[in-house]
Every structure is written in C-alpha cells, then in structure tokens.
Design a protein around this motif. Structure first.
Motif, PDB file in Angstrom:
ATOM      1  N   ASP A  61      85.278  63.283 -37.622  1.00  0.00           N
ATOM      2  CA  ASP A  61      85.161  61.828 -37.756  1.00  0.00           C
ATOM      3  C   ASP A  61      83.699  61.401 -37.869  1.00  0.00           C
ATOM      4  O   ASP A  61      83.384  60.401 -38.518  1.00  0.00           O
ATOM      5  CB  ASP A  61      85.791  61.126 -36.548  1.00  0.00           C
ATOM      6  N   GLU A  62      82.817  62.157 -37.214  1.00  0.00           N
ATOM      7  CA  GLU A  62      81.381  61.923 -37.293  1.00  0.00           C
ATOM      8  C   GLU A  62      80.672  63.261 -37.464  1.00  0.00           C
ATOM      9  O   GLU A  62      81.052  64.247 -36.832  1.00  0.00           O
ATOM     10  CB  GLU A  62      80.843  61.259 -36.022  1.00  0.00           C
TER      11      GLU A  62
ATOM     12  N   LYS B 192      83.423  58.189 -40.230  1.00  0.00           N
ATOM     13  CA  LYS B 192      84.669  57.786 -40.877  1.00  0.00           C
ATOM     14  C   LYS B 192      84.899  56.285 -40.704  1.00  0.00           C
ATOM     15  O   LYS B 192      84.629  55.724 -39.636  1.00  0.00           O
ATOM     16  CB  LYS B 192      85.848  58.562 -40.287  1.00  0.00           C
TER      17      LYS B 192
ATOM     18  N   TYR C  94      84.077  57.682 -45.814  1.00  0.00           N
ATOM     19  CA  TYR C  94      82.960  57.750 -44.869  1.00  0.00           C
ATOM     20  C   TYR C  94      81.856  56.769 -45.262  1.00  0.00           C
ATOM     21  O   TYR C  94      81.662  56.461 -46.440  1.00  0.00           O
ATOM     22  CB  TYR C  94      82.349  59.159 -44.852  1.00  0.00           C
TER      23      TYR C  94
ATOM     24  N   SER D 238      83.159  52.038 -35.605  1.00  0.00           N
ATOM     25  CA  SER D 238      82.312  53.141 -36.052  1.00  0.00           C
ATOM     26  C   SER D 238      81.183  52.644 -36.937  1.00  0.00           C
ATOM     27  O   SER D 238      80.051  53.142 -36.854  1.00  0.00           O
ATOM     28  CB  SER D 238      83.144  54.181 -36.811  1.00  0.00           C
TER      29      SER D 238
END
Length: 303
Positions: free
Chosen positions: A120-121, A135, A143, A212
């Motif tokens: 995710d990162e 993400k 992304y 995020s």
C-alpha cells in the motif's frame, strides 16, 4: 534545486489546448516523469525539454489517458540517442502492461528496468529522488507519488578543526563517507549538523479524497492534485467515478498544510475553469489552475 513542469492537464481525452496527463521533474541532470498520456512527447518539446535525460517514469495506474503516450515516448527517447537504462515504476501488472504497449515499439537502444509496487506504501530512492508511493482510491489500482529532495545539515567547521581533521578530509565527510585519520575513525555525524528542510512535491490524480493522500502530502512545497469537476452538480458523478472536485482537492491541500496547490486532470466537459477559483481559494488561498507547460523552479529555503 528541483524543476517541476506540468506537461499535460487534461483528463479522459486530449483537447486543443491540453494534452493528457503527465508531469516532469528535473534534479541534478536526471529527469523523472509521472504518467505518460497521449501527447506527452509533444508537450515535452513544447515546454523546451528533451526526453533523453529522463531516467525514471512513474505510472499512477493503467487507464489509457495516463499511459497511451508511452510507446511513442520510449521511441523518442531511443531516437535521442539514449543508451542508459530507464526505470519504470507502477502498480501490479507493470511489466505486462508496458510490454503490451511496446508491441509497436519493440526495438529500443536501452534497457527497461521494472519496479512493480507491491505494498500500500513503498519508499525508495533513485537518482537522488526519494519517492514515496502510496495507494489511493480509484476504480482500479492507483498510486500517488511524493517526491522528496532531502537536504543535509551544515558542515561544522569548528568541530572539524577541534578534532584536528585536515581540510582534505572535510569533503568526504560532507558526502557521507567515513574516514580514518591517525588511527582513528571519523563518521559524518561527528561533523554534520541536523538535516535541514528539503524539497517535497506530491502528485496525485484519479482518486477520492483519502487519508493516505493527506498524510503523504503533509508539508509539501507543492501539491499537484486532480480536480476533475468543479460544477456544483458533479459531486455525485465524482463519487461514482472515484474522482475529486476542485473543492475537495482544496480541502486536501488545507488539511495537508501544503504551500501551494496546482489543480490538474480536468474533465473535457468543463469550461470556464477560472470562474470556480474564487470558491476554491476561499478554502485554500494558495490554489492555482494547472496549465500545460506550467513550470516552477523550487529551491531550498534560505537560512
């Protein structure tokens, strides 16, 4: 010093005055491109740049308006006599997507290296760029990217002199190397001050507002963020298609405490973009409309 140039600001389809999505970064002679929509190589030339020095291409996702310019762009890089490898970064499926596009650009004089994002990162460094891929929330895997240029602390001359280090050893220490002198070992932290504020640019398109994104953009000198819609009646459509409005992007910029916001990735149906900016600036005063060729040269803050 970090150069940033918006090459294409259109979403979905190119327009007479807007190419599809792409953004160029330049630092220490190395170029980094985020997304490569249709017309990117033309937009690059119109902005006065060459494709040759671009060593890294980061793709946000695999919708056509973000990758359809890639085969022609790679060919132009090859035709500009590039022989050094090019690194392409992107979500899962990267190599399959790029090789499929390369059916019409099979022969290149340089190697392509693939960095497929798995988490995710992810954080990684390449050619002096410290990149944070994170993400976001689109209708396909997508992304955003934060690009950091860190800045070392000041070299402490008085401390180096007190340690009896000759001048010839100062430069290696400043460059992060450990040195030995008269039987003793000296490390950079012994003569370097605390790290100073560097430069940071966050780039994100095709997403709903996300935690995020806000966290990744915190303290950015510049946030380049999609504003697909601005009309009051388009919020429902923005939610359905997993995009943002001008006002949502402004709220993200405010929450992330960035210095400046550039809106980009506009819907082809939108007209009269400027008339919406007063309401946008009421939320975040440092908001600006993105335009093809919009350029800024970011430099480290004076102390």
């Amino acid at each position: 010093m970090l150069d940033v140039c918006l090459l294409g600001t259109a979403g979905m389809m190119p327009l007479p005055n807007r190419w599809l999505t792409s953004c160029l970064f330049r630092f220490n002679g190395e170029g980094l491109l985020i997304d490569c929509g249709e017309g990117t190589q033309v937009a690059l030339r119109e902005a006065g740049f060459s494709p040759n020095p671009i060593s890294v291409i980061c793709l946000t996702h695999y919708h056509a308006d973000h990758v359809s310019g890639l085969p022609g762009f790679l060919l132009s890089m090859g035709n500009s006599d590039r022989t050094e490898p090019v690194t392409i970064v992107g979500p899962k499926g990267l190599e399959r997507v790029v090789n499929s596009l390369r059916v019409i650009a099979p022969e290149l004089p340089f190697e392509i290296k693939f960095h497929e994002l798995q988490q995710d990162e992810e954080y990684f460094e390449i050619f002096g760029y410290h990149i944070h891929a994170f993400k976001v929330n689109h209708n396909v895997l997508c992304y955003g990217y934060s690009v950091d240029i860190p800045r070392k602390g000041r070299f402490d001359v008085e401390t180096a002199q007190a340690l009896g280090l000759p001048v010839k050893l100062w430069n290696p220490l400043q460059k992060g190397n450990t040195v030995e002198f008269e039987g003793k070992t000296y490390t950079p932290d012994m003569v370097m001050g605390a790290a100073r504020k560097g430069l940071k640019v966050t780039y994100c398109t095709d997403t709903r507002p996300t935690k995020s994104l806000v966290e990744a953009a915190k303290g950015s000198d510049l946030l380049i963020c999609e504003g697909m819609y601005a009309e009051e009646d388009k919020l429902v459509k923005a939610k359905q298609n997993k995009h943002m409005t001008f006002y949502e992007a402004a709220k993200v910029a405010k929450d992330a405490d960035v210095n400046e916001l550039w809106l980009t990735h506009f819907s082809p149906s939108m007209t009269g973009h400027k008339r919406y900016m007063k309401a946008v600036c009421d939320i975040f005063p440092q908001a600006k409309l993105g335009e093809d060729g919009k350029f800024v040269e970011l430099d480290f803050a004076e102390e």
